[in-house]
Design a protein around this motif. Structure first.
Motif, mmCIF file in Angstrom:
data_model
loop_
_atom_site.group_PDB
_atom_site.id
_atom_site.type_symbol
_atom_site.label_atom_id
_atom_site.label_comp_id
_atom_site.label_asym_id
_atom_site.label_seq_id
_atom_site.Cartn_x
_atom_site.Cartn_y
_atom_site.Cartn_z
ATOM 1 N N PRO A 194 -7.954 -6.133 29.993
ATOM 2 C CA PRO A 194 -7.422 -6.275 31.366
ATOM 3 C C PRO A 194 -7.529 -7.690 31.904
ATOM 4 O O PRO A 194 -6.628 -8.155 32.614
ATOM 5 N N ALA A 195 -8.625 -8.386 31.573
ATOM 6 C CA ALA A 195 -8.819 -9.732 32.124
ATOM 7 C C ALA A 195 -7.767 -10.690 31.595
ATOM 8 O O ALA A 195 -7.130 -11.422 32.371
ATOM 9 N N ILE A 196 -7.544 -10.700 30.277
ATOM 10 C CA ILE A 196 -6.552 -11.630 29.724
ATOM 11 C C ILE A 196 -5.135 -11.208 30.096
ATOM 12 O O ILE A 196 -4.261 -12.052 30.341
ATOM 13 N N HIS A 197 -4.898 -9.889 30.211
ATOM 14 C CA HIS A 197 -3.577 -9.420 30.621
ATOM 15 C C HIS A 197 -3.271 -9.828 32.054
ATOM 16 O O HIS A 197 -2.145 -10.252 32.375
ATOM 17 N N PHE A 198 -4.267 -9.732 32.924
ATOM 18 C CA PHE A 198 -4.060 -10.118 34.329
ATOM 19 C C PHE A 198 -3.794 -11.611 34.449
ATOM 20 O O PHE A 198 -2.976 -12.041 35.277
ATOM 21 N N ALA A 199 -4.459 -12.418 33.585
ATOM 22 C CA ALA A 199 -4.314 -13.873 33.692
ATOM 23 C C ALA A 199 -3.030 -14.377 33.045
ATOM 24 O O ALA A 199 -2.383 -15.284 33.571
ATOM 25 N N LEU A 200 -2.611 -13.789 31.905
ATOM 26 C CA LEU A 200 -1.496 -14.364 31.149
ATOM 27 C C LEU A 200 -0.266 -13.478 31.080
ATOM 28 O O LEU A 200 0.798 -13.944 30.688
ATOM 29 N N GLY A 201 -0.422 -12.202 31.410
ATOM 30 C CA GLY A 201 0.735 -11.318 31.322
ATOM 31 C C GLY A 201 1.170 -11.144 29.885
ATOM 32 O O GLY A 201 0.368 -10.996 28.968
ATOM 33 N N SER A 202 2.494 -11.170 29.655
ATOM 34 C CA SER A 202 3.017 -10.946 28.304
ATOM 35 C C SER A 202 2.654 -12.062 27.344
ATOM 36 O O SER A 202 2.688 -11.876 26.120
ATOM 37 N N GLN A 203 2.297 -13.251 27.864
ATOM 38 C CA GLN A 203 1.928 -14.360 26.983
ATOM 39 C C GLN A 203 0.578 -14.139 26.304
ATOM 40 O O GLN A 203 0.221 -14.870 25.380
ATOM 41 N N ALA A 204 -0.152 -13.131 26.750
ATOM 42 C CA ALA A 204 -1.459 -12.868 26.143
ATOM 43 C C ALA A 204 -1.339 -12.536 24.659
ATOM 44 O O ALA A 204 -2.271 -12.774 23.881
ATOM 45 N N ASN A 261 1.707 -3.424 37.284
ATOM 46 C CA ASN A 261 1.484 -3.547 38.737
ATOM 47 C C ASN A 261 0.457 -4.650 38.992
ATOM 48 O O ASN A 261 -0.676 -4.564 38.555
ATOM 49 N N PRO A 262 0.823 -5.705 39.746
ATOM 50 C CA PRO A 262 -0.129 -6.797 39.975
ATOM 51 C C PRO A 262 -1.345 -6.370 40.787
ATOM 52 O O PRO A 262 -2.378 -7.043 40.765
ATOM 53 N N ASN A 263 -1.252 -5.267 41.509
ATOM 54 C CA ASN A 263 -2.396 -4.812 42.307
ATOM 55 C C ASN A 263 -3.544 -4.287 41.430
ATOM 56 O O ASN A 263 -4.656 -4.086 41.922
ATOM 57 N N LEU A 264 -3.248 -4.044 40.164
ATOM 58 C CA LEU A 264 -4.309 -3.570 39.276
ATOM 59 C C LEU A 264 -5.343 -4.658 38.995
ATOM 60 O O LEU A 264 -6.491 -4.348 38.659
ATOM 61 N N GLN A 265 -4.922 -5.931 39.127
ATOM 62 C CA GLN A 265 -5.775 -7.086 38.867
ATOM 63 C C GLN A 265 -6.431 -6.972 37.486
ATOM 64 O O GLN A 265 -5.774 -6.625 36.500
ATOM 65 N N ASP A 266 -7.751 -7.249 37.390
ATOM 66 C CA ASP A 266 -8.404 -7.201 36.069
ATOM 67 C C ASP A 266 -9.327 -5.995 35.936
ATOM 68 O O ASP A 266 -10.245 -5.996 35.104
ATOM 69 N N ASN A 267 -9.077 -4.942 36.741
ATOM 70 C CA ASN A 267 -9.894 -3.732 36.669
ATOM 71 C C ASN A 267 -9.562 -2.975 35.387
ATOM 72 O O ASN A 267 -8.427 -2.545 35.181
ATOM 73 N N PHE A 295 -8.263 -17.904 24.179
ATOM 74 C CA PHE A 295 -8.642 -17.737 22.776
ATOM 75 C C PHE A 295 -10.160 -17.760 22.654
ATOM 76 O O PHE A 295 -10.767 -16.958 21.935
ATOM 77 N N PHE A 296 -10.776 -18.696 23.367
ATOM 78 C CA PHE A 296 -12.234 -18.762 23.434
ATOM 79 C C PHE A 296 -12.807 -17.436 23.923
ATOM 80 O O PHE A 296 -13.848 -16.983 23.455
ATOM 81 N N PHE A 297 -12.093 -16.759 24.823
ATOM 82 C CA PHE A 297 -12.572 -15.510 25.426
ATOM 83 C C PHE A 297 -12.422 -14.322 24.467
ATOM 84 O O PHE A 297 -13.344 -13.527 24.299
ATOM 85 N N VAL A 298 -11.256 -14.190 23.807
ATOM 86 C CA VAL A 298 -11.000 -12.980 23.017
ATOM 87 C C VAL A 298 -11.736 -12.974 21.692
ATOM 88 O O VAL A 298 -11.881 -11.916 21.067
ATOM 89 N N THR A 299 -12.216 -14.143 21.221
ATOM 90 C CA THR A 299 -13.028 -14.118 19.991
ATOM 91 C C THR A 299 -14.305 -13.305 20.194
ATOM 92 O O THR A 299 -14.974 -12.932 19.219
ATOM 93 N N TYR A 300 -14.636 -13.040 21.445
ATOM 94 C CA TYR A 300 -15.745 -12.155 21.783
ATOM 95 C C TYR A 300 -15.606 -10.825 21.049
ATOM 96 O O TYR A 300 -16.599 -10.202 20.667
ATOM 97 N N ALA A 301 -14.333 -10.388 20.833
ATOM 98 C CA ALA A 301 -14.084 -9.121 20.149
ATOM 99 C C ALA A 301 -13.579 -9.323 18.729
ATOM 100 O O ALA A 301 -14.033 -8.657 17.788
ATOM 101 N N THR A 302 -12.644 -10.242 18.517
ATOM 102 C CA THR A 302 -12.012 -10.362 17.197
ATOM 103 C C THR A 302 -12.953 -10.912 16.131
ATOM 104 O O THR A 302 -12.762 -10.638 14.944
ATOM 105 N N VAL A 307 -0.620 -2.167 26.963
ATOM 106 C CA VAL A 307 -1.092 -2.545 28.302
ATOM 107 C C VAL A 307 -0.135 -3.553 28.937
ATOM 108 O O VAL A 307 0.202 -3.467 30.128
ATOM 109 N N MET A 308 0.348 -4.496 28.132
ATOM 110 C CA MET A 308 1.251 -5.533 28.651
ATOM 111 C C MET A 308 2.546 -4.931 29.176
ATOM 112 O O MET A 308 3.068 -5.346 30.212
#
Length: 934
Positions: free
Chosen positions: A43-53, A267-273, A213-220, A261-262
């Motif tokens: 949700p966090a990366i999707h909220f920040a980048l949208g489809s570019q994530a 809905n932008p109101n979902l934010q990063d929840n 990228f720095f953020f998602v390596t947390y999982a990958t 998810v993308m």
């Protein structure tokens, strides 16, 4: 750089090591934790980048899959290394101990931060749902509860936690796969789909790409977690093969799930929840079950992540301690798999994160050390690129260069202060370890923990049934009370999210229930299982026969040892009456004598058995345990003892005679020394005067020659006397006569000296002597036996003397050993000649030989080999060579004490060894090994 020689080296056997107790499927469960953690990140990366994530996820997944294959290869090489990736990195960087420790600790701190984040997420989720029900709960209570919950289970042992984790990770992972696959299919085929591809692709800056990228390596980068459990997996290769599966599960979840998810959570109101985004994405195809399913996924991700942290982190610290990168106290593990010191440090680090309290900062700081850890791993792969365990070294170098740029750009994008703290935090932990090494506080030393592991609990619950029933009553009553309470609250408050709190409570209660069981019921169950296994083991390995019969005397069970008694397999015994083989047991077992002696006919021979019977009452039936002990030999021994008193008296007389003879032999040295001394005086007198006599005679002969020269025509009387004494022969033979007398006197002197040296009467105490001199003196005494005789060939003595210094020994006793061994060798060769061993054919090939070889080994051991090329000694005779009174010589020749006394002299007096090496027809060699210095 951490000093890794600051603590004393501990013996590998001083405390327990990891046991391979985990099944392969249990270790696989831990390898799926990172996939489920995707639910919290997307949700966090999707909220920040949208489809570019998706352009961030694609390279991150590729790098993660390559990492899995590389870690698998490293694991196959380091098959006994616990902790997985960070400890493989420390192995690759072993020449750089500071970097090795930093890489492993940076990896560790990220996992600890994951536990802190999970605690905060669960606290917020519970708090929101409880407030909806009008129930207030303090934040500190929830944080402490969810932090301690996995630790309580972990402190009870590894297996309970791994089984609990596996129980929930399978449905959670299955549900996540359904979400991804069903979502993609719905997007592709549903008429209500907004379309599989977006209509436009907004631009993506490099800074944003590096930041996320720095953020998602947390999982990958964390899908290789199963490698952490290789050292305690019962099937380590199967555990490592799962990394291939984990790698190919990344694209459908990280890419497929992110795509769903993308496209559906727009809905932008979902934010990063996380909850709202996943519900919005799943509601089109899951409908009203979306909320409860997403709640289950999020709670599972948090609780299972916490369980993985308390399982993974202690193994990292354990392996680092084994390799001396950190204090040895962290290598302590109980036999139940509890890493108490490592778990304690993990808990302290988690509390430090929690005190910080900000999820974003915790993630940012924790991810810095994590990212640097993988940079150092790729650096190690490049440095060790010539090793077989390294795959894709050039690709590793390329990834390293990309990671350096991402760390600088992306790390700064998350804030320079977070980047700095993240870089310094591992160094702070290394400083804490340095303090632990140097502070003289008992819990900082392994011995303190091991003493507690070895100490049995003071309170032992003999009757655990009361405890188990009490716990069961408490849990059932608590479950009913909590269910009733929440039912009332849910009826009072109209909310559509009631099922969400139900999911949270369900999994939380499961963890709490297992935690309670781990400290109450499970130890009793384990104790019962261990007692059963111990009893079954004793039943199987016992040398005595053990039978279990019912109240009718029918055999129900039999251990393997009974086959040697009855001659039939245990399975054939079952169902038969015992008195079929032991007829004296004619009544029912309750009338049998508790202990008796029975006669068993086995293989045509009578065997006497001692039969012990004990009853074993059960709740519904009666059993009897029959123990059979063979006392046949004991009975025979008793009979032999009763009839052997006269024989023992006779042997005692013989022993006394032999001891008297031994005493005579020991006094022989004194006699030899005395005789040698008495002979030495007149021999010295004769030998000393021979030279003068020779000189006088030479003078007289010269004078006689002068007379003959000056008076060539002597008188008639002189001529007659000259002819009578044969003057010319006398003049020629007299020097030869004196020379022979000189040789004889020298020979007598040498023999006397050899006798004195052999007796060594003046050297009864241990002192340094020339071993070769003792051997030569012994050979001189035995020289008459080495010469050829009418019916014996000459015996050739081959000396291969090494360069020996003076040897500390009891010289007289050692000479006695040489005498015994050489005399036996001569006897053996003479016997071979008498038996025709050296007939015409063999005489052309070799002569009877005795060889003597000496050498000094590198560990200061003097080796003396005395051998012959005689007929050899049979194997059955070799077993008795060193026994007192044993002899192969005919009656009247030898006492049977020579080799026995020699063995005692070498083994007891000189702390050495005497060994016979022989085979029929191959000759005999006696090997003497004694220390150079006693």
């Amino acid at each position: 750089m951490m000093p890794h020689s600051a603590h004393p080296t501990l013996g590998q056997s001083s405390y327990p090591r990891l046991t391979r107790s985990l099944s392969a499927i249990e270790s696989w469960g831990f390898g799926l934790t990172a996939h489920i953690s995707w639910t919290a990140l997307v949700p966090a990366i999707h909220f920040a980048l949208g489809s570019q994530a998706i352009f961030v996820w694609i390279p991150a997944v590729i790098f993660g899959m390559l990492l899995n294959y590389q870690v698998k290869r490293l694991g196959m090489h380091f098959i006994n290394v616990a902790g997985g990736t960070p400890n493989y990195a420390s192995k690759l960087l072993q020449h750089y101990p500071g970097l090795a420790s930093y890489a492993a600790i940076g990896y560790l701190l990220n996992w600890v931060s994951y536990l802190a984040v999970n605690t905060i997420v669960l606290k917020d989720l519970i708090k929101v749902n409880l407030e909806a029900l009008g129930i207030a709960c303090p934040d500190i209570l929830l944080e402490i509860s969810f932090t301690l919950l996995p630790f309580i289970v972990a402190f009870s042992g590894t297996r309970a936690l791994s089984i609990l984790h596996l129980f929930f990770v399978i449905p959670a992972f299955g549900l996540l796969m359904i979400f991804c696959v069903q979502g993609l299919c719905w997007l592709a085929f549903s008429p209500a789909s907004p379309g599989f591809f977006p209509s436009n692709w907004p631009p993506l800056s490099f800074v944003d790409w590096a930041k996320w990228f720095f953020f998602v390596t947390y999982a990958t980068y964390s899908c290789e977690t199963a490698s952490s459990f290789v050292a305690d997996s019962r099937h380590p290769t199967q555990t490592l093969r799962f990394l291939d599966v984990a790698a190919w599960m990344m694209p459908p979840i990280f890419l497929g799930g992110s795509w769903v998810v993308m496209r559906l959570a727009t809905n932008p109101n979902l934010q990063d929840n996380a909850f709202l985004n996943l519900v919005a994405a799943s509601q089109p195809f899951w409908g009203r079950f979306a909320g409860v399913s997403v709640s289950f996924l999020l709670v599972a991700a948090s609780l299972l992540g916490s369980a993985t942290v308390v399982s993974n982190c202690p193994r990292i610290l354990y392996q680092l301690a084994l390799e001396k990168h950190i204090s040895p106290v962290f290598s302590v593990v109980s036999r139940r798999g509890v890493f108490a010191p490592a778990l304690t440090l993990t808990l302290i680090l988690c509390l430090i994160y929690l005190i910080w309290g900000d999820v974003a900062r915790i993630v940012a700081v924790g991810n810095v050390g994590w990212f640097v850890s993988f940079m150092l791993l790729h650096l190690g792969l490049w440095l060790r690129r010539d090793r077989s365990e390294v795959l894709f070294p050039r690709i590793s170098l390329g990834i390293l260069l990309i990671e350096v740029v991402v760390l600088l750009v992306g790390g700064l994008a998350w804030g320079w202060l977070n980047l700095l703290i993240g870089l310094l935090f591992p160094i702070g932990v290394m400083a804490i370890d340095a303090v632990i090494r140097r502070v003289n506080f008992p819990p900082f030393h392994p011995s303190w923990w091991m003493q507690r592991y070895r100490t049995r609990p003071v309170i032992i619950i003999k009757d655990s049934v009361i405890l188990q029933v009490s716990i069961l009553i408490f849990l059932l009553c608590s479950a009913v009370a909590i269910g009733w309470l929440f039912g009332v609250k849910l009826n009072q408050v109209a909310t559509a999210g009631g099922e969400n709190i139900f999911v949270v409570l369900l999994m939380s209660v499961a963890f709490v229930g297992v935690a309670i069981a781990c400290w109450t019921s499970l130890p009793q169950v384990v104790a019962i299982a261990e007692a059963r296994e111990a009893a079954e083991h004793l039943f199987t390995v016992a040398q005595d026969g053990i039978l279990v019969v019912d109240d009718q005397g029918i055999i129900q069970q039999a251990n393997p040892a009974t086959e040697s008694f009855f001659g039939v397999s245990p399975s054939e015994l079952q169902g038969n009456y015992l008195n079929k083989w032991l007829p004296a047991l004619v009544y029912y077992p309750d009338q049998w004598i508790k202990r008796s002696e029975q006669t068993l006919l086995s293989n045509g021979k009578n065997r006497t058995l001692e039969v012990s019977i004990s009853d074993r009452p059960h709740q519904d039936f009666q059993e009897y345990v029959v123990i059979l002990h063979d006392i046949t030999q004991r009975k025979q021994a008793e009979q032999i003892l009763r009839y052997s008193e006269a024989q023992l008296r006779q042997e005692a007389k013989q022993l006394a005679s032999q001891l008297v003879q031994s005493e005579k032999m020991s006094s022989l040295g004194q006699l030899v020394a005395g005789v040698a001394h008495e002979i030495n005086n007149p021999v010295n007198f004769i030998y000393g005067n021979i030279a003068h006599a020779n000189q006088y005679i030479q003078d007289l002969l010269r004078l006689l020659q002068l007379y003959q020269y000056n008076y060539p025509n002597p008188g008639t009387e002189i001529k007659k006397e000259t002819e009578a004494i044969d003057l010319d022969f006398l003049i020629a033979d007299l020097p030869n006569l004196l020379t022979s007398m000189t040789v004889g006197a020298e020979r007598i002197t040498e023999i006397v000296l050899s006798l004195r040296n052999f007796s060594r009467l003046d050297e009864a105490e241990m002192k340094a002597v020339n071993i070769h001199e003792g051997i030569d003196n012994t050979l001189m005494i035995l020289e008459h036996r080495l010469k050829p005789k009418s019916n014996y060939l000459a015996i050739e003595v081959i000396k291969e003397y090494g360069d020996l210094p003076l040897v500390e020994c009891y010289a007289g006793q050692l000479n006695q050993v040489f005498m015994n061994l050489l005399a036996n060798a001569i006897d053996a060769l003479e016997e071979a000649v008498e038996n025709g061993e050296w007939g015409i054919e063999k005489a052309a090939l070799s002569t009877p030989q005795i060889y003597i070889h000496t050498q000094l080994t590198s560990d200061n051991q003097v080796v003396i080999r005395i051998g012959d090329n005689g007929i050899g000694i049979p194997e059955n005779v070799q077993k008795h060579l060193f026994e007192p009174f044993f002899t192969t010589k005919p009656i009247g020749k030898g006492t049977g004490l020579g080799l026995s006394i020699s063995y005692q002299i070498i083994t007891q007096k000189h702390r050495g060894k005497l060994q016979c090496i022989s085979a029929p027809g191959e000759g005999t060699e006696f090997l003497i090994v004694i220390p150079l210095n006693q």
